[in-house]
Every structure is written in structure tokens, then in C-alpha cells.
Motif scaffolding. Structure first.
Motif, PDB file in Angstrom:
ATOM      1  N   PRO A   1      14.590  -7.206 -34.442  1.00 45.64           N
ATOM      2  CA  PRO A   1      14.347  -8.261 -33.462  1.00 45.64           C
ATOM      3  C   PRO A   1      15.327  -9.425 -33.594  1.00 45.64           C
ATOM      4  O   PRO A   1      15.655  -9.842 -34.703  1.00 45.64           O
ATOM      5  CB  PRO A   1      12.917  -8.717 -33.782  1.00 45.64           C
ATOM      6  N   VAL A   2      15.780  -9.913 -32.452  1.00 43.74           N
ATOM      7  CA  VAL A   2      16.642 -11.094 -32.407  1.00 43.74           C
ATOM      8  C   VAL A   2      15.971 -12.237 -31.662  1.00 43.74           C
ATOM      9  O   VAL A   2      16.426 -13.383 -31.709  1.00 43.74           O
ATOM     10  CB  VAL A   2      18.003 -10.778 -31.762  1.00 43.74           C
ATOM     11  N   GLY A   3      14.887 -11.937 -30.956  1.00 39.86           N
ATOM     12  CA  GLY A   3      14.147 -12.950 -30.227  1.00 39.86           C
ATOM     13  C   GLY A   3      12.786 -12.408 -29.867  1.00 39.86           C
ATOM     14  O   GLY A   3      12.632 -11.200 -29.668  1.00 39.86           O
ATOM     15  N   ALA A   4      11.777 -13.292 -29.803  1.00 46.52           N
ATOM     16  CA  ALA A   4      10.431 -12.832 -29.477  1.00 46.52           C
ATOM     17  C   ALA A   4       9.608 -13.984 -28.944  1.00 46.52           C
ATOM     18  O   ALA A   4       9.807 -15.140 -29.325  1.00 46.52           O
ATOM     19  CB  ALA A   4       9.755 -12.229 -30.715  1.00 46.52           C
ATOM     20  N   ALA A   5       8.675 -13.634 -28.070  1.00 39.79           N
ATOM     21  CA  ALA A   5       7.751 -14.623 -27.534  1.00 39.79           C
ATOM     22  C   ALA A   5       6.364 -14.026 -27.459  1.00 39.79           C
ATOM     23  O   ALA A   5       6.196 -12.862 -27.091  1.00 39.79           O
ATOM     24  CB  ALA A   5       8.195 -15.080 -26.142  1.00 39.79           C
ATOM     25  N   THR A   6       5.370 -14.825 -27.817  1.00 40.25           N
ATOM     26  CA  THR A   6       3.971 -14.462 -27.657  1.00 40.25           C
ATOM     27  C   THR A   6       3.286 -15.610 -26.928  1.00 40.25           C
ATOM     28  O   THR A   6       3.279 -16.740 -27.420  1.00 40.25           O
ATOM     29  CB  THR A   6       3.283 -14.224 -29.014  1.00 40.25           C
ATOM     30  N   VAL A   7       2.743 -15.303 -25.754  1.00 39.84           N
ATOM     31  CA  VAL A   7       2.093 -16.323 -24.925  1.00 39.84           C
ATOM     32  C   VAL A   7       0.615 -15.986 -24.834  1.00 39.84           C
ATOM     33  O   VAL A   7       0.238 -14.907 -24.369  1.00 39.84           O
ATOM     34  CB  VAL A   7       2.720 -16.381 -23.525  1.00 39.84           C
ATOM     35  N   LEU A   8      -0.225 -16.917 -25.294  1.00 41.64           N
ATOM     36  CA  LEU A   8      -1.680 -16.763 -25.273  1.00 41.64           C
ATOM     37  C   LEU A   8      -2.225 -17.710 -24.204  1.00 41.64           C
ATOM     38  O   LEU A   8      -2.580 -18.860 -24.498  1.00 41.64           O
ATOM     39  CB  LEU A   8      -2.256 -17.096 -26.653  1.00 41.64           C
ATOM     40  N   PRO A   9      -2.295 -17.266 -22.955  1.00 38.06           N
ATOM     41  CA  PRO A   9      -2.518 -18.208 -21.850  1.00 38.06           C
ATOM     42  C   PRO A   9      -3.867 -18.902 -21.866  1.00 38.06           C
ATOM     43  O   PRO A   9      -3.966 -20.084 -21.521  1.00 38.06           O
ATOM     44  CB  PRO A   9      -2.361 -17.321 -20.606  1.00 38.06           C
ATOM     45  N   ALA A  10      -4.927 -18.187 -22.257  1.00 36.30           N
ATOM     46  CA  ALA A  10      -6.254 -18.796 -22.248  1.00 36.30           C
ATOM     47  C   ALA A  10      -6.425 -19.820 -23.365  1.00 36.30           C
ATOM     48  O   ALA A  10      -7.326 -20.654 -23.315  1.00 36.30           O
ATOM     49  CB  ALA A  10      -7.333 -17.722 -22.348  1.00 36.30           C
ATOM     50  N   LEU A  11      -5.558 -19.759 -24.381  1.00 40.43           N
ATOM     51  CA  LEU A  11      -5.574 -20.744 -25.465  1.00 40.43           C
ATOM     52  C   LEU A  11      -4.548 -21.855 -25.248  1.00 40.43           C
ATOM     53  O   LEU A  11      -4.559 -22.856 -25.973  1.00 40.43           O
ATOM     54  CB  LEU A  11      -5.290 -20.060 -26.809  1.00 40.43           C
ATOM     55  N   GLY A  12      -3.640 -21.653 -24.294  1.00 37.91           N
ATOM     56  CA  GLY A  12      -2.603 -22.649 -24.040  1.00 37.91           C
ATOM     57  C   GLY A  12      -1.531 -22.691 -25.105  1.00 37.91           C
ATOM     58  O   GLY A  12      -0.862 -23.717 -25.274  1.00 37.91           O
ATOM     59  N   ASP A  13      -1.330 -21.562 -25.809  1.00 38.74           N
ATOM     60  CA  ASP A  13      -0.354 -21.528 -26.894  1.00 38.74           C
ATOM     61  C   ASP A  13       0.783 -20.553 -26.584  1.00 38.74           C
ATOM     62  O   ASP A  13       0.541 -19.423 -26.138  1.00 38.74           O
ATOM     63  CB  ASP A  13      -1.005 -21.098 -28.207  1.00 38.74           C
ATOM     64  N   SER A  14       2.008 -20.993 -26.849  1.00 34.78           N
ATOM     65  CA  SER A  14       3.196 -20.158 -26.646  1.00 34.78           C
ATOM     66  C   SER A  14       4.079 -20.252 -27.879  1.00 34.78           C
ATOM     67  O   SER A  14       4.496 -21.345 -28.274  1.00 34.78           O
ATOM     68  CB  SER A  14       3.979 -20.624 -25.414  1.00 34.78           C
ATOM     69  N   TYR A  15       4.353 -19.099 -28.480  1.00 36.41           N
ATOM     70  CA  TYR A  15       5.208 -19.009 -29.658  1.00 36.41           C
ATOM     71  C   TYR A  15       6.553 -18.417 -29.242  1.00 36.41           C
ATOM     72  O   TYR A  15       6.594 -17.399 -28.551  1.00 36.41           O
ATOM     73  CB  TYR A  15       4.575 -18.100 -30.710  1.00 36.41           C
TER      74      TYR A  15
END
Length: 267
Positions: free
Chosen positions: A117-131
Motif C-alpha cells: 500500500p502507498v495510500g489508503a482511506a477509511t471513511v466511517l460516515p455514520a460516525l463522521g470519521d475519515s482516516y
């Protein structure tokens, strides 16, 4: 374009793609959407999973139309290519939570080169959190994060992750016992990408499983942990790869304790 600039471009695209998929999932959340099963009673899927994956892939294809995509749903690849670029997509990680109206679910997208991996995103919309993890660090909602500095296992909280089937519930029980015997407490959230992100942010101190994780459940989160200063290995203590058996992630300071707990599952 330098290698670093290319990696950052892919990380930024992973974030845009994950946000697109998460928006689809969020719109369908708690909407009474029909639930189907795939390979067992607890292996559930919805039309939102498929629609979210298509939304992610559409964003990726705008910039990289020829890159292969590894995805949980539909006919996308199920294994990570060892050479060249690829994208790994989990449109809704935590679908069991999603269909029950539980907020811990999200869309995860990882960009890999030669399997790494060179880049990654995890978006948890119902929690309002984006990594978002790029080639140089990881952020939660735009703010840099790092793993915890807890070194006393009796102060640590560890999570068993990935699902054990009904025929392997003795291993689930063994994992739980190994954790509560060693650490302050245990959590289980039902979303592998979310708990790996929590290790990256310091909310959890470790995550473990003895099974081989699917790449869409793991690669993005592993990149988050490593970019946050943590350690991720297989059951042998070797550097974790997308095809490793077992996944042990920690803040590094208590890694040997988390690793020993993971090894105890099969004893």
C-alpha cells in the motif's frame, strides 16, 4: 512526477473514492434496505454494498482507467496482483452492523504498488470519521494521529477481529480468553477496517486474528497502523502482507503480548 508525488496522488484519490462510496452507504443506512446472504447465514450483503463499490470504482477509473481493482462484491478481482498498481475496495465493511442500524461501518480504499500500500482511506460516515494515510503519515479528520504509547498490557484494550464461522467458535472463545487474561479489557466492533483505524489513532492498543484476512478487510487499515507508528505482523512475527495467515496489529510497545495472545488461539 516523483515517486512520492505519485503515491500522494493515489492516496488523495483513495480518499475521494472512499468518500463517494461512503456517501452511497450513508444514504441507504437505516432505510429498510433488503438483506441477502452469500456464503452463510451471517455473510450478508445488500444492494448498497454493490452500489457503493460501483461509486468507488467510477472515481478510480476517472484517473486510472486501466488499473485492476480488487473488490469484495461483484466480479472484481479477489486477489492482489503482485506486480504493478491496483486498488483494493471494501464498499461497506461492517455490513452486519450496517443492516442492524449500528453506526460502525465504512468504506475502505487502498492503493497498492507491487502489492504494497502507498495510500489508503477509511471513511466511517455514520460516525463522521475519515482516516487518510499517504506515503508520509496518517490523519483523522485532517488531524495527524499516532498509535498509543501504552506499554503496560494491564492498561491496554485489545480487539479480536475478522469473523470465526460457527465451526470455529472454539477459536473465537480462545481469542477472547487470551485477551482478557493478558489485557485490561476487550472490545469487538464488527468492522475490521474500523478497529485497525482505532489502533492507528490510539483508541485501541491492539487487534488480532489467527485467520487469513481478505485484502479488502485489512490492507487499508494496516497501512493506517504502520503510518501511525504501529507494528503489523503475521502469526510468526514476520511483516504482514496481504496474503499472510493471521493479522496482529499493535502500538508496537505491547506487540509481543498481542502476538502471544494470537498464537494461543490454536493451542
Amino acid at each position: 512526477m516523483t515517486e512520492l508525488e505519485s503515491a500522494q496522488r493515489r492516496a488523495d484519490l483513495a480518499e475521494r473514492a472512499a468518500r463517494a462510496g461512503a456517501a452511497v452507504a450513508e444514504e441507504a443506512f437505516r432505510s429498510g434496505i433488503a438483506v441477502e446472504t452469500k456464503n452463510g447465514k451471517t455473510d450478508v450483503v445488500t444492494q448498497a454494498d454493490r452500489d457503493a463499490q460501483r461509486a468507488v470504482i467510477e472515481v478510480v477509473r476517472e484517473e486510472y482507467p486501466d488499473d485492476p481493482v480488487v473488490g469484495e462484491e461483484d466480479e472484481e478481482l479477489k486477489a492482489v496482483p503482485e506486480e504493478g498498481p491496483a486498488w483494493i475496495v471494501d464498499p461497506i465493511d461492517g455490513t452486519n452492523n450496517f443492516v442492524r442500524g449500528i453506526r460502525v461501518f465504512g468504506t475502505a480504499v487502498a492503493a497498492v504498488i507491487d502489492g504494497e500500500p502507498v495510500g489508503a482511506a477509511t471513511v466511517l460516515p455514520a460516525l463522521g470519521d475519515s482516516y487518510l494515510a499517504g506515503p508520509d503519515g496518517v490523519a483523522l479528520n485532517g488531524e495527524p494521529i499516532a498509535v498509543s504509547d501504552r506499554a503496560d498490557p494491564e492498561l491496554c484494550t485489545v480487539c479480536p477481529t475478522i469473523w470465526w464461522g460457527y465451526d470455529d467458535r472454539d477459536q473465537y472463545a480462545a481469542a477472547s480468553k487470551a485477551i482478557v487474561d493478558r489485557f485490561a479489557d476487550m472490545r469487538r466492533f464488527g468492522c475490521a477496517q474500523a478497529v485497525l483505524a482505532m489502533v492507528a489513532s490510539g483508541a485501541l492498543d491492539g487487534v488480532l486474528t489467527n485467520v487469513q484476512a481478505n485484502p479488502w478487510d485489512s490492507v487499508a487499515g494496516v497501512h493506517h497502523v504502520r503510518e501511525a507508528g504501529g507494528t503489523v505482523t503475521d502469526l510468526e512475527g514476520e511483516r504482514w502482507r496481504h496474503d499472510s495467515r493471521g493479522l496482529v496489529a499493535s502500538n508496537g510497545a505491547v506487540h509481543e503480548h498481542v502476538l502471544e495472545a494470537a498464537r494461543e488461539i490454536e493451542r
